[in-house]
Design a protein around this motif. Structure first.
Motif, mmCIF file in Angstrom:
data_model
loop_
_atom_site.group_PDB
_atom_site.id
_atom_site.type_symbol
_atom_site.label_atom_id
_atom_site.label_comp_id
_atom_site.label_asym_id
_atom_site.label_seq_id
_atom_site.Cartn_x
_atom_site.Cartn_y
_atom_site.Cartn_z
ATOM 1 N N SER A 97 -19.866 -19.740 -16.473
ATOM 2 C CA SER A 97 -19.757 -18.404 -17.058
ATOM 3 C C SER A 97 -19.075 -17.405 -16.131
ATOM 4 C CB SER A 97 -21.149 -17.877 -17.442
ATOM 5 O OG SER A 97 -21.996 -17.851 -16.314
ATOM 6 N N ASP A 98 -19.108 -17.664 -14.821
ATOM 7 C CA ASP A 98 -18.451 -16.756 -13.872
ATOM 8 C C ASP A 98 -16.996 -17.130 -13.616
ATOM 9 O OD1 ASP A 98 -18.713 -19.051 -12.382
ATOM 10 O OD2 ASP A 98 -19.830 -18.128 -10.731
ATOM 11 N N GLY A 99 -16.484 -18.112 -14.360
ATOM 12 C CA GLY A 99 -15.100 -18.521 -14.196
ATOM 13 C C GLY A 99 -14.878 -19.602 -13.163
ATOM 14 N N THR A 100 -15.938 -20.008 -12.475
ATOM 15 C CA THR A 100 -15.834 -21.058 -11.467
ATOM 16 C C THR A 100 -15.684 -22.424 -12.130
ATOM 17 O OG1 THR A 100 -17.248 -19.815 -9.954
ATOM 18 C CG2 THR A 100 -16.989 -22.175 -9.510
ATOM 19 N N TRP A 101 -14.786 -23.242 -11.590
ATOM 20 C CA TRP A 101 -14.626 -24.610 -12.071
ATOM 21 C C TRP A 101 -15.390 -25.567 -11.169
ATOM 22 C CZ3 TRP A 101 -12.501 -26.368 -16.521
ATOM 23 C CH2 TRP A 101 -11.685 -25.491 -17.246
ATOM 24 N N PRO B 286 -19.991 -25.251 -25.736
ATOM 25 C CA PRO B 286 -18.780 -25.101 -24.935
ATOM 26 C C PRO B 286 -17.560 -25.601 -25.708
ATOM 27 C CG PRO B 286 -19.942 -27.079 -24.291
ATOM 28 C CD PRO B 286 -20.810 -26.393 -25.310
ATOM 29 N N GLN B 287 -16.397 -25.118 -25.324
ATOM 30 C CA GLN B 287 -15.164 -25.725 -25.826
ATOM 31 C C GLN B 287 -14.949 -27.018 -25.043
ATOM 32 O OE1 GLN B 287 -11.266 -24.832 -24.293
ATOM 33 N NE2 GLN B 287 -10.631 -24.078 -26.305
ATOM 34 N N GLU C 136 -26.482 -32.772 -27.008
ATOM 35 C CA GLU C 136 -27.010 -31.653 -27.782
ATOM 36 C C GLU C 136 -26.263 -30.357 -27.502
ATOM 37 O OE1 GLU C 136 -31.096 -31.770 -26.788
ATOM 38 O OE2 GLU C 136 -31.390 -33.714 -27.749
ATOM 39 N N ILE C 137 -25.538 -30.286 -26.388
ATOM 40 C CA ILE C 137 -24.766 -29.070 -26.108
ATOM 41 C C ILE C 137 -23.664 -28.872 -27.146
ATOM 42 C CG2 ILE C 137 -25.244 -29.196 -23.635
ATOM 43 C CD1 ILE C 137 -22.334 -30.135 -23.254
ATOM 44 N N LEU C 138 -23.260 -29.953 -27.817
ATOM 45 C CA LEU C 138 -22.167 -29.861 -28.790
ATOM 46 C C LEU C 138 -22.575 -29.169 -30.072
ATOM 47 C CD1 LEU C 138 -20.619 -33.433 -28.411
ATOM 48 C CD2 LEU C 138 -19.807 -31.296 -27.383
ATOM 49 N N THR C 139 -23.875 -29.149 -30.362
ATOM 50 C CA THR C 139 -24.346 -28.585 -31.622
ATOM 51 C C THR C 139 -25.282 -27.393 -31.421
ATOM 52 O OG1 THR C 139 -26.102 -30.270 -31.659
ATOM 53 C CG2 THR C 139 -24.097 -30.739 -32.901
ATOM 54 N N ALA D 140 -24.359 -25.843 -18.540
ATOM 55 C CA ALA D 140 -24.080 -24.408 -18.364
ATOM 56 C C ALA D 140 -22.636 -24.042 -18.675
ATOM 57 C CB ALA D 140 -24.408 -24.004 -16.922
ATOM 58 N N ALA D 141 -21.782 -25.025 -18.926
ATOM 59 C CA ALA D 141 -20.341 -24.783 -19.029
ATOM 60 C C ALA D 141 -19.944 -24.002 -20.279
ATOM 61 C CB ALA D 141 -19.596 -26.112 -18.999
#
Length: 265
Positions: A208-212, A149-150, A141-144, A92-93
């Motif tokens: 997505s809400d800015g939470t780490w 995410p960055q 798979e999140i990378l492509t 989700a990041a």
């Protein structure tokens, strides 16, 4: 659903759909470019179902991605229970941060490297090793995906210099990862001496809400810092680790230099 139940379901559906299509194992194998013995091994569970097999089954049996979907679900659940909160955060990041002084981060590991890491536990059954490798590769798979995410990773130079036959392939893969615009790899050079990253690996995900969300690995399990204050400390540690690492261009140059020393792949 338990992992064993999921894999049993995949095998049962493979047999069912193949039978409904009027194909025996030999004919299915011929169309899928697998031997009949391999098809039998997959259907009976003596060989794990991998992604290429699932995709070929979907194509030949015209199942609309059923087997790939079932396999991806099973691979996600193959992660240890303690890892699941981090796996969810990672997927989700919007931003991911890693510091690793000992290993290539999981998102960047090749299949052979991941398999070697899993086999470090020398009593782990081979079937479990293969399931864990598949789960690790599925994370990547999140990378492509369409909106990845960055990712910024800080890796110690010693990680690159493991004198192992698999490292040339792994280093080449790292270099390919650096070509992705959202992936940034920074190497802490040996000349940095002692640095805070040597205290252990850490991972951070901004949602997505800015939470780490943070994650720490140990030899037995991983844990998530439970307070904002502790996550803030991890962010500070990550910044310190990034501060002693080389800029991106010099990091890439160092990876290329070390790759050349590992010989041909």
């Amino acid at each position: 659903m338990e992992r064993e139940q999921q894999t049993d379901l995949i095998r049962a559906q493979l047999r069912r759909q193949r039978t409904l299509a009027g194909m025996n194992q030999e004919e299915f194998g011929r169309r899928a470019n697998y031997s009949a013995s391999t098809v039998s091994a997959v259907e009976t569970g003596t060989r794990p179902v991998d992604l290429p097999f699932a995709r070929r089954a979907d194509e030949i049996l015209e199942t609309g991605g059923l087997f790939e979907s079932l396999l991806r679900s099973a691979q996600r659940d193959a992660q240890p229970e303690w890892f699941m909160p981090w796996a969810k955060a990672e997927r989700a990041a919007r931003h991911l941060r890693y510091v690793n002084p000992t290993l290539v981060p999981g998102l960047f590991q090749t299949e052979n490297y991941a398999r070697a890491v899993m086999r470090l536990h020398d009593t782990r059954p081979e079937a479990e090793v293969e399931e864990m490798v598949a789960a690790r590769l599925a994370r990547q798979e999140i990378l492509t995906r369409e909106r990845p995410p960055q990712v910024v990773a800080v890796i110690d130079e010693s990680v690159l210099r493991r004198a192992d036959a698999i490292m040339a392939e792994q280093l080449a893969h790292l270099l390919r990862m650096t070509e992705l615009p959202h992936v940034h790899i920074h190497i802490v050079p040996a000349t940095a001496g002692l640095h805070i990253g040597l205290c252990g690996p850490l991972a951070l995900a901004m949602l997505s809400d800015g939470t780490w969300v943070g994650h720490l690995d140990t030899q037995l399990y991983g844990q998530a810092p439970e307070t904002e204050e502790k996550v803030a400390k991890l962010l500070g540690i990550w910044e310190c680790g990034r501060g002693v690492a080389l800029p991106e261009d010099l990091s890439i140059a160092l990876i290329k230099e070390v790759e050349s020393q590992h010989g041909p792949r």
